[in-house]
Design an enzyme around this catalytic site. Sequence first.
Site, mmCIF file in Angstrom:
data_model
loop_
_atom_site.group_PDB
_atom_site.id
_atom_site.type_symbol
_atom_site.label_atom_id
_atom_site.label_comp_id
_atom_site.label_asym_id
_atom_site.label_seq_id
_atom_site.Cartn_x
_atom_site.Cartn_y
_atom_site.Cartn_z
ATOM 1 N N ASP A 1 0.876 -1.162 0.000
ATOM 2 C CA ASP A 1 0.000 0.000 0.000
ATOM 3 C C ASP A 1 0.932 1.236 0.000
ATOM 4 O O ASP A 1 2.127 1.109 0.288
ATOM 5 C CB ASP A 1 -0.850 -0.095 1.275
ATOM 6 N N ASP B 1 -1.929 -0.414 5.855
ATOM 7 C CA ASP B 1 -2.262 0.160 7.168
ATOM 8 C C ASP B 1 -3.737 0.528 7.332
ATOM 9 O O ASP B 1 -4.157 0.934 8.404
ATOM 10 C CB ASP B 1 -1.466 1.467 7.368
HETATM 11 O O1 LIG Z 1 -4.428 3.208 -0.351
HETATM 12 P P1 LIG Z 1 -3.449 4.257 0.085
HETATM 13 O O2 LIG Z 1 -2.256 4.336 -0.797
HETATM 14 O O3 LIG Z 1 -3.079 4.099 1.523
HETATM 15 O O4 LIG Z 1 -4.223 5.637 -0.084
HETATM 16 C C1 LIG Z 1 -5.278 5.959 0.830
HETATM 17 C C2 LIG Z 1 -5.483 7.448 0.863
HETATM 18 O O5 LIG Z 1 -4.210 8.032 1.057
HETATM 19 C C3 LIG Z 1 -4.121 9.454 1.044
HETATM 20 O O6 LIG Z 1 -4.714 9.963 2.210
HETATM 21 C C4 LIG Z 1 -4.089 9.562 3.417
HETATM 22 O O7 LIG Z 1 -2.746 10.035 3.457
HETATM 23 C C5 LIG Z 1 -2.605 11.478 3.436
HETATM 24 C C6 LIG Z 1 -1.135 11.814 3.379
HETATM 25 O O8 LIG Z 1 -0.416 11.233 4.432
HETATM 26 C C7 LIG Z 1 -3.296 12.062 4.676
HETATM 27 O O9 LIG Z 1 -3.195 13.475 4.685
HETATM 28 C C8 LIG Z 1 -4.769 11.636 4.688
HETATM 29 O O10 LIG Z 1 -5.401 12.076 5.873
HETATM 30 C C9 LIG Z 1 -4.875 10.107 4.598
HETATM 31 O O11 LIG Z 1 -6.239 9.713 4.457
HETATM 32 C C10 LIG Z 1 -4.762 10.001 -0.196
HETATM 33 O O12 LIG Z 1 -4.721 11.409 -0.188
HETATM 34 C C11 LIG Z 1 -6.181 9.481 -0.338
HETATM 35 O O13 LIG Z 1 -6.777 10.013 -1.474
HETATM 36 C C12 LIG Z 1 -6.089 7.967 -0.428
HETATM 37 O O14 LIG Z 1 -7.357 7.406 -0.626
#
Ligand SMILES: O=P(O)(O)OC[C@H]1O[C@H](O[C@H]2O[C@H](CO)[C@@H](O)[C@H](O)[C@H]2O)[C@H](O)[C@@H](O)[C@@H]1O
Length: 363
Positions: free
Chosen positions: A113, A316
């Site tokens: 991921d 995660d």
């Molecule tokens: O599947 P992933 O690669 O884990 O992506 C899931 C989401 O990740 C991002 O958001 C998350 O990380 C950001 C940066 O650390 C944080 O600011 C946010 O609060 C988290 O939810 C991404 O921006 C999302 O669009 C993804 O779905």
Amino acid sequence: MDLKSTKTSPILADPAPMNKSRLGIYSSLFPYSHPRIKTGKFDDVRSNGWLDAMISSSPPRRKVLKEFNGVDVVSDDTEIAYQSWMIRYPSALNSFQMIMDRARNRKVVMFLDYDGTLSPIVDDPDRAFMSTDMHSAVRTVAKHFPTAIISGRSRDKVYELVGLKELYYAGSHGMDIMFPAKDMVSRNHLNIVKSTDLEGKEVNLFQPASEFLPMINEVFRTLVEITKDIKGAKVENHKFCVSVHYRNVAENTWPVIAQHVHDILKDYPRLRLTHGRKVLEVRPVIDWHKGKAVEFLLESLGFRNHQDVLPIYIGDDRTDEDAFKVLRKGNQGYGILVSTVPKESNAFFSLRDTSEVRIYIDM
Ligand SMILES: O=P(O)(O)OC[C@H]1O[C@H](O[C@H]2O[C@H](CO)[C@@H](O)[C@H](O)[C@H]2O)[C@H](O)[C@@H](O)[C@@H]1O
């Protein structure tokens, strides 16, 4: 196409989280009530569990009591709870040899991921970068094993962040998979189209939600418009899904943002909501998720026979649980949950944070 019409599916929201984990860790899961918000106004998102899920969607920061000679001293209770949780989800670092023994005579395939696994969670999604060490660890692991990134972000965005050509990429929670044209894949799969990558090489694209593209674009524009006056809100278009971030929104405004998303989704019964880490994710109602993407990639890499392969998935987030579940089913491979706090999971092993992920994939 009538973007808002539906033939069958109602909006499916994630079930409301339990009030209390088995270990009694999440006191913040108790039903949400905010003194400044009048009852009645946000009844929809209160009663369907969205607010509870929003509050519990990202682990609280580690409770550091004091710093002693540059070392964080964490509450003993917190550490004891974590250690007892690790009896059920042992450290992947300590279990490395056992995993490698199981991998004998099998091909390891790594699934990673991105956010919270390869890059630490930060306030600004546009600044979620991997460390240089992580970058070279991912490059090294990909030299030894087929390696894929499966992210909720758009495939282009995650490729831009990782920047390694030797990996496979699946964006939009597995709804957008690019794999080399030479790799095998069953003809049963519709929605495979030929395309070219950034270097002009022929590739295959699997996009099971392609018909939703206009609908997602429309919802994205509406969400941007409706949240534009909410300080800290951020909406991202991930091609086949949309993220509405509330990490930087004042907590007393969370019900407002939730209610807006809820109201919009009422007009789109073919879209549903899932919860990520301080993010609401709008996605098509199709039977596809990160777990299916793992199965698809294994098949497209030629590993139809489970005996030949040991898939390892590190993630995660709640969306990674679908992949953990697939691997747990039939004892196919291992899910490794990255978490600083105890939580229920379908993973087999755990790693505490991105720095442990880096050590693990570098081992
Ligand atoms: O599947 P992933 O690669 O884990 O992506 C899931 C989401 O990740 C991002 O958001 C998350 O990380 C950001 C940066 O650390 C944080 O600011 C946010 O609060 C988290 O939810 C991404 O921006 C999302 O669009 C993804 O779905």
